[in-house]
Design an enzyme around this catalytic site. Structure first.
Site, PDB file in Angstrom:
ATOM      1  N   SER A   1     -13.887  17.519   9.354  1.00 56.41           N
ATOM      2  CA  SER A   1     -13.232  17.107   8.113  1.00 56.41           C
ATOM      3  C   SER A   1     -11.997  17.956   7.806  1.00 56.41           C
ATOM      4  O   SER A   1     -11.379  17.798   6.762  1.00 56.41           O
ATOM      5  CB  SER A   1     -14.224  17.190   6.945  1.00 56.41           C
ATOM      6  OG  SER A   1     -14.819  18.477   6.885  1.00 56.41           O
TER       7      SER A   1
ATOM      8  N   ASN B   1     -23.392  23.530   1.864  1.00 55.84           N
ATOM      9  CA  ASN B   1     -23.684  22.448   0.915  1.00 55.84           C
ATOM     10  C   ASN B   1     -23.297  22.818  -0.514  1.00 55.84           C
ATOM     11  O   ASN B   1     -22.691  22.025  -1.232  1.00 55.84           O
ATOM     12  CB  ASN B   1     -25.169  22.073   0.975  1.00 55.84           C
ATOM     13  CG  ASN B   1     -25.564  21.568   2.353  1.00 55.84           C
ATOM     14  OD1 ASN B   1     -24.704  21.354   3.195  1.00 55.84           O
ATOM     15  ND2 ASN B   1     -26.859  21.407   2.580  1.00 55.84           N
TER      16      ASN B   1
ATOM     17  N   ASN C   1      15.567  -5.924  -7.720  1.00 55.00           N
ATOM     18  CA  ASN C   1      14.134  -6.170  -7.898  1.00 55.00           C
ATOM     19  C   ASN C   1      13.405  -4.996  -8.549  1.00 55.00           C
ATOM     20  O   ASN C   1      13.724  -3.847  -8.279  1.00 55.00           O
ATOM     21  CB  ASN C   1      13.483  -6.444  -6.534  1.00 55.00           C
ATOM     22  CG  ASN C   1      14.073  -7.661  -5.857  1.00 55.00           C
ATOM     23  OD1 ASN C   1      14.423  -8.634  -6.515  1.00 55.00           O
ATOM     24  ND2 ASN C   1      14.211  -7.591  -4.540  1.00 55.00           N
TER      25      ASN C   1
ATOM     26  N   TYR D   1     -28.508  17.149   0.155  1.00 56.05           N
ATOM     27  CA  TYR D   1     -27.245  16.895   0.851  1.00 56.05           C
ATOM     28  C   TYR D   1     -27.455  16.055   2.109  1.00 56.05           C
ATOM     29  O   TYR D   1     -28.414  16.245   2.852  1.00 56.05           O
ATOM     30  CB  TYR D   1     -26.565  18.225   1.244  1.00 56.05           C
ATOM     31  CG  TYR D   1     -25.283  17.992   2.020  1.00 56.05           C
ATOM     32  CD1 TYR D   1     -24.085  17.779   1.366  1.00 56.05           C
ATOM     33  CD2 TYR D   1     -25.288  17.947   3.420  1.00 56.05           C
ATOM     34  CE1 TYR D   1     -22.911  17.529   2.078  1.00 56.05           C
ATOM     35  CE2 TYR D   1     -24.130  17.707   4.131  1.00 56.05           C
ATOM     36  CZ  TYR D   1     -22.939  17.494   3.462  1.00 56.05           C
ATOM     37  OH  TYR D   1     -21.796  17.245   4.165  1.00 56.05           O
TER      38      TYR D   1
ATOM     39  N   LYS E   1      20.417  -9.650  -5.536  1.00 54.68           N
ATOM     40  CA  LYS E   1      19.108  -9.255  -6.035  1.00 54.68           C
ATOM     41  C   LYS E   1      19.025  -7.824  -6.538  1.00 54.68           C
ATOM     42  O   LYS E   1      19.623  -6.918  -5.994  1.00 54.68           O
ATOM     43  CB  LYS E   1      18.069  -9.439  -4.921  1.00 54.68           C
ATOM     44  CG  LYS E   1      17.817 -10.882  -4.588  1.00 54.68           C
ATOM     45  CD  LYS E   1      16.881 -11.531  -5.568  1.00 54.68           C
ATOM     46  CE  LYS E   1      15.472 -11.329  -5.074  1.00 54.68           C
ATOM     47  NZ  LYS E   1      14.508 -11.973  -5.930  1.00 54.68           N
TER      48      LYS E   1
ATOM     49  N   SER F   1      17.911  -6.592  -2.039  1.00 51.42           N
ATOM     50  CA  SER F   1      17.352  -7.397  -0.962  1.00 51.42           C
ATOM     51  C   SER F   1      18.232  -7.232   0.264  1.00 51.42           C
ATOM     52  O   SER F   1      19.450  -7.072   0.156  1.00 51.42           O
ATOM     53  CB  SER F   1      17.328  -8.862  -1.400  1.00 51.42           C
ATOM     54  OG  SER F   1      17.335  -9.705  -0.275  1.00 51.42           O
TER      55      SER F   1
ATOM     56  N   LYS G   1     -14.297  12.873   0.003  1.00 47.08           N
ATOM     57  CA  LYS G   1     -13.007  13.523  -0.220  1.00 47.08           C
ATOM     58  C   LYS G   1     -11.784  12.644  -0.045  1.00 47.08           C
ATOM     59  O   LYS G   1     -10.914  12.581  -0.927  1.00 47.08           O
ATOM     60  CB  LYS G   1     -12.892  14.761   0.671  1.00 47.08           C
ATOM     61  CG  LYS G   1     -13.739  15.904   0.177  1.00 47.08           C
ATOM     62  CD  LYS G   1     -13.803  17.017   1.167  1.00 47.08           C
ATOM     63  CE  LYS G   1     -15.170  17.643   1.202  1.00 47.08           C
ATOM     64  NZ  LYS G   1     -16.299  16.726   1.460  1.00 47.08           N
TER      65      LYS G   1
ATOM     66  N   GLU H   1       6.195  -3.230  -9.214  1.00 46.93           N
ATOM     67  CA  GLU H   1       5.325  -4.003  -8.314  1.00 46.93           C
ATOM     68  C   GLU H   1       4.436  -3.083  -7.474  1.00 46.93           C
ATOM     69  O   GLU H   1       3.257  -3.357  -7.248  1.00 46.93           O
ATOM     70  CB  GLU H   1       6.183  -4.875  -7.391  1.00 46.93           C
ATOM     71  CG  GLU H   1       6.904  -5.994  -8.136  1.00 46.93           C
ATOM     72  CD  GLU H   1       8.051  -6.585  -7.322  1.00 46.93           C
ATOM     73  OE1 GLU H   1       7.915  -6.736  -6.100  1.00 46.93           O
ATOM     74  OE2 GLU H   1       9.097  -6.882  -7.927  1.00 46.93           O
TER      75      GLU H   1
ATOM     76  N   GLN I   1     -19.639  13.829   2.928  1.00 44.76           N
ATOM     77  CA  GLN I   1     -18.318  14.273   3.362  1.00 44.76           C
ATOM     78  C   GLN I   1     -17.281  13.170   3.133  1.00 44.76           C
ATOM     79  O   GLN I   1     -16.086  13.443   3.051  1.00 44.76           O
ATOM     80  CB  GLN I   1     -18.370  14.661   4.851  1.00 44.76           C
ATOM     81  CG  GLN I   1     -17.055  15.110   5.428  1.00 44.76           C
ATOM     82  CD  GLN I   1     -17.222  15.756   6.790  1.00 44.76           C
ATOM     83  OE1 GLN I   1     -17.751  16.849   6.910  1.00 44.76           O
ATOM     84  NE2 GLN I   1     -16.797  15.068   7.828  1.00 44.76           N
TER      85      GLN I   1
ATOM     86  N   THR J   1      -0.297 -14.935 -27.027  1.00 47.44           N
ATOM     87  CA  THR J   1      -1.673 -15.080 -26.564  1.00 47.44           C
ATOM     88  C   THR J   1      -1.587 -16.196 -25.515  1.00 47.44           C
ATOM     89  O   THR J   1      -0.780 -17.125 -25.670  1.00 47.44           O
ATOM     90  CB  THR J   1      -2.642 -15.503 -27.693  1.00 47.44           C
ATOM     91  OG1 THR J   1      -2.214 -16.758 -28.209  1.00 47.44           O
ATOM     92  CG2 THR J   1      -2.674 -14.475 -28.827  1.00 47.44           C
ATOM     93  N   HIS J   2      -2.364 -16.078 -24.474  1.00 47.69           N
ATOM     94  CA  HIS J   2      -2.293 -17.037 -23.342  1.00 47.69           C
ATOM     95  C   HIS J   2      -0.886 -17.080 -22.735  1.00 47.69           C
ATOM     96  O   HIS J   2      -0.492 -18.082 -22.133  1.00 47.69           O
ATOM     97  CB  HIS J   2      -2.701 -18.451 -23.767  1.00 47.69           C
ATOM     98  CG  HIS J   2      -3.949 -18.499 -24.601  1.00 47.69           C
ATOM     99  ND1 HIS J   2      -5.192 -18.651 -24.062  1.00 47.69           N
ATOM    100  CD2 HIS J   2      -4.117 -18.372 -25.939  1.00 47.69           C
ATOM    101  CE1 HIS J   2      -6.097 -18.636 -25.044  1.00 47.69           C
ATOM    102  NE2 HIS J   2      -5.469 -18.454 -26.193  1.00 47.69           N
TER     103      HIS J   2
HETATM  104  N1  ARG Z   1     -17.593  19.281   5.556  1.00 52.20           N
HETATM  105  C1  ARG Z   1     -18.828  19.107   4.864  1.00 52.20           C
HETATM  106  C2  ARG Z   1     -18.618  18.164   3.681  1.00 52.20           C
HETATM  107  O1  ARG Z   1     -17.520  17.890   3.382  1.00 52.20           O
HETATM  108  C3  ARG Z   1     -19.299  20.427   4.365  1.00 52.20           C
HETATM  109  C4  ARG Z   1     -20.769  20.524   4.163  1.00 52.20           C
HETATM  110  C5  ARG Z   1     -21.446  20.455   5.453  1.00 52.20           C
HETATM  111  N2  ARG Z   1     -22.817  20.764   5.368  1.00 52.20           N
HETATM  112  C6  ARG Z   1     -23.643  20.510   6.360  1.00 52.20           C
HETATM  113  N3  ARG Z   1     -24.846  20.864   6.201  1.00 52.20           N
HETATM  114  N4  ARG Z   1     -23.256  19.893   7.424  1.00 52.20           N
HETATM  115  O2  ARG Z   1     -19.529  17.663   3.082  1.00 52.20           O
END
Ligand code: ARG
Length: 459
Positions: A22, A109, A284, A316, A282, A276, A324, A289, A321, A154-155
């Site tokens: 990660s 964890n 825009n 956990y 144009k 454009s 993120k 958008e 993971q 409205t509408h």
């Molecule tokens: N990279 C892991 C995460 O984002 C960290 C925790 C990993 N823990 C484990 N027991 N493998 O969740």
């Protein structure tokens, strides 16, 4: 060998390393990770769990690693999996066995739960500041347009006249609620999970409240299994961000309509428009958008996170993971959209005449004409029917209610007198709506003052 490699006889498959690593996305939490480790190791020293000198050396080296990362002198290694083990590996490379004491009484964890809370707390604070700026700009636009009469719909059909101030202040209410929602999410993000260990805490005499204090948390998590497996705050933030995007998107939709050749209520500044490649004429409203379009990805991240969490047994699991990338992208997206939107709306020109003329069409004063009759003794249902008849007459004769002669009025009802004209002027329609929440200049001015106070108190 991996930091966890003791019980393994083979190294991981290299494609697997790539698959489960990660670091490509969690490296952005390097500062939070290091600050968390410094607080943890300071606590280990204070509690006599490791020697104070070791604790101090680790803290000093972690600070040097932080400076090196910030100076761009460190390349992270995919084989070290994530930001936590990358930092620990570098620490051990630098100070050997002492560095190996950092992870005492801790698991990745609880470490990752800590890092993401710290990271998101900062992001929430940034986004609150961006909302405050937007609110200031919108309240300013309202202040300059308390008497800018425009059609209310409205509408998407002409309904009753309002002012641009009234319209813009509707969005001020939405963004004020968004601000409150972020304050609320912040409260539940501001809880310190370290000390939960892998799931069942640890046998070392940790001082969790000291760590919480050091890192600026209000309180600590009260159940270690929840401490490592709770991502409610991520989901809540994604939800609050989705609502912000929904509000921005609605406003963008209106701006796109207002900016069209058919409406011409506003014109986007050149700095916020694009041309454009084929049509030379144009100009825009691409920024509006794009903001409308980017709303989809933020909603998507919310759905993804709800789905990731729905089947995870305590505590956990590596599924988590996946929390993120989505929330990082959502945060990045909102942090780009808010300033672009603020700049775009702050620089757009308002075409007051076109708004006023549009408000004169579509019989938007019909309700007021009926109300005038009611005030002169006609029951509302009869008044409604009389004005309906007059509207039909106007449509057939290509007139507005204001164009009719007094004779034409009297032909339908002899209750009418000359002061009907004043009663149905756009200005009267707007300014006699003095009910709290309405478009009257008097009320809107008081609301703008109230908003100034509320905005200035936003932290
Ligand atoms: N990279 C892991 C995460 O984002 C960290 C925790 C990993 N823990 C484990 N027991 N493998 O969740």
């Amino acid at each position: 060998m991996k930091l966890w490699g003791g019980r393994f006889t083979k190294s991981t498959d290299s494609f697997t390393d790539h698959f489960h690593s990660s670091i490509s996305f969690d490296s952005r939490m390097y500062r939070q990770d290091i600050e968390g480790s410094i607080a943890h190791v300071a606590m280990l020293g204070k509690q006599g769990i490791i020697d104070v000198e070791d604790s101090q050396l680790i803290q000093k080296t972690l600070k040097e690693i932080l400076a090196d990362i910030e100076a761009g002198n460190i390349t992270f290694d995919e084989k070290a999996e994530d930001i936590h083990m990358n930092v620990e590996t570098i620490l051990i490379q630098r100070i050997g066995d002492t560095g190996k004491k950092l992870h005492t009484g801790r698991s990745r964890n609880d470490q990752v739960a800590l890092d993401i809370r710290m990271y998101l707390k900062e992001q929430i604070t940034d986004i609150k500041a961006l909302l405050k700026k937007l609110l200031t700009v919108l309240n300013g636009i309202a202040e300059r347009n308390v008497d800018t009469i425009m059609p209310g719909y409205t509408h998407l059909q002409n309904a009753q006249p309002v002012t641009l101030a009234h319209h813009v202040l509707a969005y001020v209410e939405m963004f004020k609620r968004d601000y409150d929602r972020l304050c609320d999410v912040y409260k539940r993000t501001n809880v310190m999970p370290l000390g939960s260990g892998a799931l069942a805490t640890t046998t070392y005499p940790l001082d969790r409240r000291f760590v919480a204090e050091e890192l600026g948390f209000d309180s600590i998590t009260l159940n270690s299994m929840d401490g490592v497996s709770d991502r409610d705050f991520v989901i809540e933030l994604l939800s609050a961000l989705s609502v912000i995007m929904m509000h921005l998107s609605r406003f963008c939709e209106e701006i796109i309509i207002w900016n069209s050749q058919q409406y011409k209520f506003v014109e986007m500044d050149d700095a916020y428009s694009t041309g454009s490649s084929i049509m030379p004429q144009k100009k825009n409203p691409d920024m509006a958008e794009l903001i409308r379009g980017k709303t989809g990805r933020v909603y998507g991240h919310l759905m993804a996170m709800l789905t990731v969490m729905k089947g995870i047994p305590l505590a956990y699991n590596k599924d988590m993971q996946e929390d993120k990338e989505g929330v990082f992208d959502a945060v990045d997206t909102v942090k780009m959209c808010l300033p672009v939107f603020t700049g775009m709306i702050d620089t757009m020109t308002v075409n007051k005449d076109n708004m006023y003329n549009a408000a004169g069409k579509g019989f938007m004063n019909a309700t007021d004409a009926a109300d005038w009759l009611v005030k002169h003794g006609v029951p509302f249902r009869d008044a409604h029917a009389i004005i309906g008849q007059l509207v039909l007459y106007c449509i057939n004769n290509n007139k507005s209610l204001g164009d009719l002669t007094i004779e034409e009025y009297k032909n339908v009802s002899d209750v009418f007198t000359e002061d009907i004209y004043n009663a149905i002027s756009l200005e009267t329609c707007v300014n006699t709506r003095t009910v709290e929440g309405g478009p009257s200049e008097e009320y809107i001015k008081s609301l703008i003052e109230l908003n100034k106070k509320i905005i200035s108190e936003m932290k």
